[in-house]
Design an enzyme around this catalytic site. Structure first.
Site, PDB file in Angstrom:
ATOM      1  N   HIS A 278       0.973  -1.092   0.067  1.00  0.00           N
ATOM      2  CA  HIS A 278      -0.087   0.054  -0.172  1.00  0.00           C
ATOM      3  C   HIS A 278       0.912   1.119  -0.190  1.00  0.00           C
ATOM      4  O   HIS A 278       1.752   1.300   0.676  1.00  0.00           O
ATOM      5  CB  HIS A 278      -0.873  -0.154   1.346  1.00  0.00           C
ATOM      6  CG  HIS A 278      -1.812   1.206   1.101  1.00  0.00           C
ATOM      7  ND1 HIS A 278      -2.576   1.427   0.232  1.00  0.00           N
ATOM      8  CD2 HIS A 278      -2.023   2.124   2.145  1.00  0.00           C
ATOM      9  CE1 HIS A 278      -3.623   2.445   0.356  1.00  0.00           C
ATOM     10  NE2 HIS A 278      -3.146   3.007   1.607  1.00  0.00           N
TER      11      HIS A 278
ATOM     12  N   ASP B  11      -4.046   9.295   2.597  1.00  0.00           N
ATOM     13  CA  ASP B  11      -4.245   7.938   2.405  1.00  0.00           C
ATOM     14  C   ASP B  11      -5.359   7.569   1.793  1.00  0.00           C
ATOM     15  O   ASP B  11      -6.544   7.808   2.376  1.00  0.00           O
ATOM     16  CB  ASP B  11      -4.189   7.222   3.855  1.00  0.00           C
ATOM     17  CG  ASP B  11      -3.984   5.633   3.841  1.00  0.00           C
ATOM     18  OD1 ASP B  11      -4.453   5.210   2.804  1.00  0.00           O
ATOM     19  OD2 ASP B  11      -3.078   5.108   4.745  1.00  0.00           O
TER      20      ASP B  11
ATOM     21  N   CYS C  71      -3.747   2.461  -5.493  1.00  0.00           N
ATOM     22  CA  CYS C  71      -3.184   3.534  -4.554  1.00  0.00           C
ATOM     23  C   CYS C  71      -2.029   4.260  -4.826  1.00  0.00           C
ATOM     24  O   CYS C  71      -1.849   5.417  -4.450  1.00  0.00           O
ATOM     25  CB  CYS C  71      -2.824   2.586  -2.756  1.00  0.00           C
ATOM     26  SG  CYS C  71      -1.538   1.453  -3.272  1.00  0.00           S
TER      27      CYS C  71
END
Length: 225
Positions: free
Chosen positions: A104, A121, A168
């Site tokens: 991630h 995030d 991501c």
């Protein structure tokens, strides 16, 4: 027709070397690797000398640097106290023997006027522990004076959220692009930050298109054979 070599070097751009396998990653719905993020950060870095976009490998080293073993000397070439805006890519890799690992990506941005670190995030704060680890490593190195007010850390709860398990890294690149654009135009907007621009401009459709945009940028830069 012979098979292509995935390790074939296709482009040297500044200090970044891209390989054939990187094109394959961008062509499909795959998790971005360090090289692609470093390439795009290097591509964005021309927007201003006051902005520093830290390569993933450097951010990883900072986050995992052994306590008391010369972090000052390691950070010196980055000239952090001279930068108005510093953008770090955050990876959740905990294996120091594998710099290209992890699953991630998120983004940590330091903005000098507010004296804050902002963590973006795209997966509900999944990387907050790792972002705080990097923050704790660099926070005392952001100013020349040791008596300067310590920058604070802030989670950006309004950050655009990914709709799948592999975009991501693209969200990191898209938000970094918004931040760099905001910095170039911020005199017109006074003290307004980039958060609303990120919400408006970093959408699933925009993020999905970025794969082809980056592919096009790379192919435009590749030497003609």
């Amino acid at each position: 027709m012979g098979k292509t070599n995935p390790d074939e070097k296709i482009l040297s751009y500044n200090d970044v070397v891209l390989r054939r396998s990187d094109l394959d990653i961008l062509s499909g719905p795959y998790f971005l690797n360090d090289r692609i993020i470093e390439f795009y950060f290097s591509y964005l870095s021309s927007c201003s000398e006051e902005i520093l976009l830290v390569p993933p490998s450097i951010a990883f080293c900072i986050m995992n640097y052994p306590v008391g073993q010369g972090l000052t000397e390691f950070l010196e070439p980055l000239h952090l106290p001279e930068k108005k805006l510093v953008i770090f890519p955050i990876n959740d890799n905990d294996d120091v023997s594998e710099a290209g690992g992890g699953s991630h990506w998120s983004l940590l941005a330091f903005e000098r006027n507010t004296n804050k670190f902002f963590h973006h995030d795209s997966n509900r704060g999944m990387n907050s522990i790792h972002a705080k680890r990097l923050y704790n490593a660099v926070v005392s190195f952001m100013s020349v004076s040791g008596s300067a007010t310590k920058p604070v850390y802030q989670e950006c709860n309004s950050s655009p959220q990914q709709m799948n398990g592999y975009d991501c890294g693209l969200y990191v690149l898209a938000i970094a692009r918004v931040i760099c654009s905001w910095y170039g135009e911020k005199d017109e907007d006074g003290d307004k930050m980039w958060f609303s621009a990120a919400q408006e401009q970093v959408t699933p459709n925009v993020v999905a298109r970025m794969r082809n945009e980056i592919l096009g940028q790379i192919r435009d830069l590749m030497p003609i054979k």
